[in-house]
Design a protein around this motif. Structure first.
Motif, PDB file in Angstrom:
ATOM      1  N   VAL A   8       2.784  17.913  26.773  1.00 52.28           N
ATOM      2  CA  VAL A   8       2.941  18.563  25.742  1.00 52.28           C
ATOM      3  C   VAL A   8       3.831  17.683  25.013  1.00 52.28           C
ATOM      4  O   VAL A   8       4.168  17.261  23.714  1.00 52.28           O
ATOM      5  N   SER A  49       7.288  29.288  38.093  1.00 53.47           N
ATOM      6  CA  SER A  49       6.532  30.617  37.796  1.00 53.47           C
ATOM      7  C   SER A  49       5.268  30.206  37.033  1.00 53.47           C
ATOM      8  O   SER A  49       4.511  31.133  36.316  1.00 53.47           O
ATOM      9  N   LEU A  51      -0.346  22.152  22.418  1.00 51.84           N
ATOM     10  CA  LEU A  51      -0.517  21.357  21.549  1.00 51.84           C
ATOM     11  C   LEU A  51      -1.136  21.694  20.044  1.00 51.84           C
ATOM     12  O   LEU A  51      -0.588  21.811  19.080  1.00 51.84           O
ATOM     13  N   VAL A  85       2.458  32.007  26.227  1.00 56.44           N
ATOM     14  CA  VAL A  85       3.719  31.333  25.293  1.00 56.44           C
ATOM     15  C   VAL A  85       3.742  32.095  24.050  1.00 56.44           C
ATOM     16  O   VAL A  85       4.816  32.234  23.535  1.00 56.44           O
ATOM     17  N   ALA A 139      12.107  27.169  36.331  1.00 59.11           N
ATOM     18  CA  ALA A 139      11.160  27.829  35.490  1.00 59.11           C
ATOM     19  C   ALA A 139       9.933  27.696  35.830  1.00 59.11           C
ATOM     20  O   ALA A 139       8.860  28.447  35.925  1.00 59.11           O
ATOM     21  N   ILE A 169      10.798  24.657  25.031  1.00 55.37           N
ATOM     22  CA  ILE A 169      10.982  25.085  23.859  1.00 55.37           C
ATOM     23  C   ILE A 169      12.429  25.397  23.411  1.00 55.37           C
ATOM     24  O   ILE A 169      12.877  24.956  22.301  1.00 55.37           O
ATOM     25  N   VAL A 189      -2.341  30.569  29.854  1.00 56.72           N
ATOM     26  CA  VAL A 189      -1.015  30.029  29.194  1.00 56.72           C
ATOM     27  C   VAL A 189      -0.722  30.022  28.055  1.00 56.72           C
ATOM     28  O   VAL A 189       0.614  30.389  27.704  1.00 56.72           O
ATOM     29  N   VAL A 200       2.214  19.553  32.848  1.00 58.06           N
ATOM     30  CA  VAL A 200       1.659  20.221  31.329  1.00 58.06           C
ATOM     31  C   VAL A 200       2.826  20.033  30.459  1.00 58.06           C
ATOM     32  O   VAL A 200       2.709  19.776  29.454  1.00 58.06           O
ATOM     33  N   PRO A 239       3.005  27.320  34.265  1.00 57.54           N
ATOM     34  CA  PRO A 239       3.150  26.330  32.932  1.00 57.54           C
ATOM     35  C   PRO A 239       3.772  26.836  31.626  1.00 57.54           C
ATOM     36  O   PRO A 239       4.537  26.409  30.699  1.00 57.54           O
ATOM     37  N   ALA A 240       3.404  28.139  31.501  1.00 56.98           N
ATOM     38  CA  ALA A 240       4.083  29.046  30.357  1.00 56.98           C
ATOM     39  C   ALA A 240       5.324  29.007  30.419  1.00 56.98           C
ATOM     40  O   ALA A 240       6.017  28.823  29.213  1.00 56.98           O
ATOM     41  N   PHE A 241       6.124  29.080  31.544  1.00 58.81           N
ATOM     42  CA  PHE A 241       7.503  29.116  31.583  1.00 58.81           C
ATOM     43  C   PHE A 241       8.186  27.862  31.532  1.00 58.81           C
ATOM     44  O   PHE A 241       9.162  27.853  30.807  1.00 58.81           O
ATOM     45  N   ILE A 300       6.716  25.786  29.423  1.00 53.90           N
ATOM     46  CA  ILE A 300       6.833  25.475  28.007  1.00 53.90           C
ATOM     47  C   ILE A 300       7.759  26.450  27.160  1.00 53.90           C
ATOM     48  O   ILE A 300       8.587  25.932  26.371  1.00 53.90           O
ATOM     49  N   LEU A 301       7.877  27.630  27.506  1.00 54.32           N
ATOM     50  CA  LEU A 301       9.083  28.453  26.970  1.00 54.32           C
ATOM     51  C   LEU A 301      10.048  27.996  26.866  1.00 54.32           C
ATOM     52  O   LEU A 301      11.040  27.930  26.161  1.00 54.32           O
ATOM     53  N   SER A 302      10.727  27.764  28.381  1.00 51.87           N
ATOM     54  CA  SER A 302      11.940  27.606  28.439  1.00 51.87           C
ATOM     55  C   SER A 302      12.388  25.978  27.788  1.00 51.87           C
ATOM     56  O   SER A 302      13.474  25.830  27.227  1.00 51.87           O
TER      57      SER A 302
END
Lengths: 695, 695
Positions: B658, B362, A369, A658, B359, B372, A654, B654, B364-366, B368-370
């Motif tokens: 966000v 794999s 964020l 991203v 996703a 977004i 993380v 997560v 939290p980064a994934f 977020i990425l997917s």
């Protein structure tokens, strides 16, 4: 003193040849540096071979793509070939192919030198900062000289041979096509390898980064080269060609031909920019234990100053308009300011990085964020900077006469990009010393050497933020100029066809607004497709890494003589990158065609406007947020907010993951997307003018 | 048959009064439902009191703000008061205040009924789905009727009393000011409470959601009401008033006065929209064990059909232009389509939610990425929808005559918002049954009741996505219409001052482009400031929760009779929300003034355009990505991808955190920001026209 445009074209070609000579000399110098460590040489060879594999396959696909496009151009552009238009269409098709070839060659040169310089820089680091810095910088400078030399040479040659500014659009479109493949494809490659190497290596198996047992480790190092060296070079080749082409098109339209003073001034300033970069590169130096960041920045400032002084002298000598000189100076100045602003949002000694690092203590959601928030805020100074330089250039040049306002903006873009030779040199320095650091580690060169390469690497990261901001700013001004070029093209076609010319694109015209809303959505969709592409491709590579660890006996245990099949990973990254990139590129191009054939040239004017505006915002947001997360992670790793292994660090990892496809895949590819779409629109202007549903 | 505009104004007022009568009847009906559970009543009272605390303080700050703005208006707007302009300025200032008061009253009514209906709906759930649904729906309908009744009444009354369409801008600006406070302030409040209650309660102490020991639990429930009921109502009040005002301004400019057929048609259609919503609300029903989602959607479709038929009948009867009817019908249709498209990206039976959930395995980064990526892609259908409806409305209405094209777009917005009474009813239903679910849990009503409320709640979430898409689409068309209203205002002022009028805003004019680039950055900065505001405010509340658990003896252990100081948390959320919102609001307003006084009306035309385009993208992106993450989490919790407690679930949490400020704070507030800025520009048009640096 009066020199004809042809004279300045010759001078440009001569200076471009000088740039090649300097590049050749630097190449030889780098190549002559000593290298003795067998392990480093071996890994270096693997990296070089991998990078060449990618380039070869990428160029093979691109060649097919280029041939298809060339045939389409031959048949339809600038006008259908059956309208007695054979020569013009052949010229355009050849110019297009020349654009792809010139850019491809400079990309190849860049990869060639970068994969030699990394090895040499690693070894030179044994002797201290100074020799290693010089190898990294001169290696980068080879790329800088090659890119700018070939772009100026190409533009001058195309105009000289064809005598036709529309052919420049073909050349520029060729450069853009290649940039789309190199930047977006390279971006997908590098992040695929990076993410999957980390996921399996660091996260699942707990083996260190750059561990040779990891089948993706070479692909990861190859990625730095194909993404940051070849991709970035193609991107700036593209912007540089586009800015010069746009200025020449508008200059020629003011002069009523390709030999007036307004095309002369474009070549004059562009040539001086390259000359200034050559001087900047040649005089760059660093003290025995000097500060590499300062050395890189000071050569940028030297180049800027030389450009300002020499163009002023040329303006006085050849009687160019001082107002145009002012516009180009403003562009360059604003470029530097945007770079400094980008630096603020990503520098680990400034508030944004500290805030994000601190927020990471509450968990990854807060890393995301706060990073997104600062990334969004970071768009404002750059947008204001681009807006202000466009406005000032306009106000400066409008009094010269009708049409000069837009020409002033294009010259502002030329000014901003004038020192691009220097910018590329600094930027390509980064991945070279980054690779050198990895090689030093794999070659066991010891802690002292690692400290040296760390210092060099950190300087690369710092200047990278500045050059990235600079590149986006320059692309922003360039595409505004391309919008002007689009209108010039439309009006030229309209006059020829006896149709009414257009005065502009009024947002109160709902056809324009229609195009604008759709155009604005394209960068969002394009970048999302690239990010999803990285995600899907990484999944494929993870599967392959798992397979190797399972099937290759002794690999996991590190048994002597057992090596993973590095090539397979490089292969997956390569084919996947190309496969994932094509739908994204086609989406951008097809939506341009749909809007154009539905709404005609007015809708396309709106489409380009929306595309530029939202594209700039997303490019800035993604690049800066990505850089911010990267540095927040490094800041924590250097011992703040709990240091390595803390909760804050886990959150920051993380954020960094991203940020990776944000800053290295999607963000910088948006530039190219904007340029490609602008050029497609310009090339298709006659068709959009004559064949559309509502136009 | 001919009825004068005044006649339609009377009819509008009568239908508005009918809406109030229906609201009063529904209010009484809801209030008359039985309630017997003491525990539920107690918690219900705490929630009501907390919501009123927020409203009171918010309105107190708003009152000060409104008085300051009213004084500024009195002195300067529409023209400086010393230019013999006393009456006009007094009218404008009073209209402005009336806009804030009307909106404030309907917000107050909404909170009042929602905090009664939640208790009644919880109790009614003991009797089954049907009675509980009816309480929730009729509670929401009170809000719907109150909002639309008071907006139509206000607009009709202001125009009747003043006979001046410019005064409508004042009224509309009043509504926007309130919406800015209610939506952004309420959004910060609700997410502050939500996030900090979860952070300390669920994460640190491991106590369940809605546990009465948690000092933030009441604030969390209050947040649902002030954010989703009062905030959303103010937002749609604002959009509705703005769309009608913009259409009236353009209609009056076509008619050359406020009594022609083009203002008549605006009132006629708006009144029919309200009438259709009344019928839709009155006839809404559900079978004994019926499907609540279907019940909500079918009443929306009924309302849509009634609107279409009645407006067609009115068009035939009163001899309005069929093309204008077509424009409004297209607007309504596209609104429904945009809603369905938004639903696709957030529905847990569709691909995007499944992809993000998968996703998440794999890390939290994934997630977020997917998320977004899909959020970014989701902007395309809505942008195309808005673009297409604007274009179709234009093409339909342009043949009527000069100026009708833009009027057609404004009628398309009126059409899209015509069923807003129904939309608000459906939307306010959501937080009521959500609260009811919480109350049923706290009141120990048993598993069967919880199952019923879960079903009702889930229906609320599903229709919420549709109504949100609808609201953003409507705001998009409205602000395009406001851009037209801005130009009308500028030209009216120009004629009066003897200055040349303007034909539009040409993007090739660098002054317009200058404004556009800056305007496009504002929604990014505005939303980032709100998100950072939530973050900072949550930190304050976390500190307070820690303090209470430390200082109040027996709280953590749940000792009989020990209650936390709920009020303190509500207080922090309230003051913090207002404190954090003001800089964001001022940034938007001040940047408008700076651009206007630097670049004049052309720069402002560009500024508004950039603001609309990027604002729509960010609003759609943030709302849809937030909804997507929310539903991906719920999807995993329902047993997919490893279910609750799995790695995928942790990642999805997560994503949800966000998404919270994305979808409930920043995303929906951008609508309001765009409207506020558009209205400020219109109000200041004379000043920007006469006093600017480059204009």
């Amino acid at each position: 003193m009066i020199i004809s445009t042809t004279g300045f074209q010759f001078i440009s070609i001569i200076i471009a040849v000088c740039a090649f000579a300097v590049a050749a000399w630097l190449y030889k110098w780098v190549n002559a540096q000593p290298s003795s460590n067998a392990r480093i040489a071996e890994v270096g060879t693997l990296i070089r071979r991998g990078a060449n594999t990618f380039l070869k396959q990428e160029y093979a696909v691109l060649a097919k793509f280029a041939v298809i496009v060339a045939v389409v151009i031959l048949l339809f552009l600038p006008k259908p070939i059956w309208n007695n238009n054979v020569l013009e269409n052949v010229t355009m098709a050849i110019s297009y192919l020349a654009g792809t070839v010139f850019s491809a060659i400079s990309g190849k040169i860049g990869i060639q030198i970068a994969t030699i310089a990394n090895v040499k820089a690693a070894e030179a680091a044994k002797e201290g900062i100074k020799p290693s810095f010089m190898v990294g910088f001169r290696g980068g400078a080879v790329m800088g000289m090659a890119v700018v030399g070939s772009s100026l040479l190409g533009v001058a040659a195309v105009l000289m041979i064809t005598g036709n500014t529309t052919a420049l659009l073909g050349f520029s479109f060729g450069a853009s096509s290649l940039a789309l493949f190199a930047k977006a494809g390279g971006g997908i490659f590098t992040k695929t390898a990076d993410i999957s190497a980390d996921l399996v290596g660091k996260v699942e198996l707990g083996i260190p980064e750059d561990d040779p047992r990891n089948p993706a480790v070479i692909a990861d190092n190859v990625g730095d080269n194909v993404g940051d060296v070849a991709g970035m070079g193609a991107d700036l080749f593209d912007s540089n060609v586009a800015s010069i082409a746009a200025a020449l098109i508008m200059g020629a339209s003011l002069d009523g031909g390709v030999s007036g003073k307004n095309t002369a001034v474009v070549f004059c300033y562009a040539a001086i920019g390259l000359l200034a970069s050559i001087i900047g590169v040649a005089t760059a130096k660093i003290g025995k234990n000097g500060n590499p960041t300062r050395a890189l920045n000071s050569s940028t400032y030297v180049t800027t100053a030389i450009f300002g002084i020499l163009t002023a002298a040329a303006t006085a000598l050849f009687g160019f308009e001082w107002r145009i000189w002012g516009a180009s100076a403003v562009g360059l100045l604003v470029g530097v300011i945007i770079g400094i602003a980008s630096d603020y949002f990503t520098d680990d000694s400034k508030r944004p990085v500290h805030y994000v690092a601190n927020a990471s203590k509450s968990g990854p959601a807060f890393t995301i964020l706060s990073g997104i928030s600062y990334g969004l805020i970071s768009t404002l100074p750059a947008m204001v900077g681009i807006a202000a330089s466009a406005l000032i250039a306009y106000k400066l040049c409008a009094p010269i006469g009708e049409g000069y306002a837009m020409f002033g903006i294009s010259m502002s873009a030329v000014g901003m990009l004038s020192i691009v030779g220097m910018i590329i040199s600094n930027d390509a320095y980064g991945p070279i010393v980054d690779n050198a650091r990895g090689l030093a580690e794999m070659g066991n060169l010891g802690d002292e050497v690692l400290e040296t390469t760390d210092q060099l690497d950190s300087a690369g990261n710092t200047v990278k933020a500045i050059t990235k901001g600079f590149a986006i700013g320059a692309a922003g001004l360039t595409v505004i100029a391309l919008l002007g070029a689009f209108m010039s093209e439309v009006n030229a076609a309209a006059i020829e066809l006896g149709l009414p010319t257009i005065n502009g694109f009024d947002v109160m015209d709902p056809v324009v607004f229609f195009g604008m809303l759709i155009g604005a959505a394209i960068p969002a969709v394009f970048s999302a497709m690239l990010i999803l592409g990285v995600d899907r491709n990484a999944q494929r590579m993870v599967t392959e890494i798992h397979r190797q660890f399972k099937e290759i006996v002794g690999l996991k245990e590190g048994k002597e003589g057992v090596v993973p099949e590095y090539d397979k990973c490089i292969q997956i990254a390569t084919t996947g990158a190309i496969k994932e990139l094509i739908p994204a590129g086609l989406t951008a191009i097809i939506s341009t065609l749909v809007v154009g054939f539905v709404g005609g040239v007015h809708a396309i004017g709106g489409f380009l406007t929306g595309n530029i505006v939202s594209g700039l915002i997303f490019a800035l947001f993604m690049s800066n947020a990505g850089g911010l997360w990267d540095n927040a992670k490094k800041y924590i790793e250097s011992g703040h907010e709990g240091g390595k292994g803390s909760e804050a660090h886990k959150s920051a990892v993380v954020g960094d993951t991203v940020g990776d496809p944000f800053k290295d895949t999607a963000g910088p590819s948006i530039n190219t997307q904007i340029t490609v779409v602008s050029l497609v629109a310009s090339l298709m202007s006659t068709l959009f003018l004559t064949m559309s549903l509502f136009g």
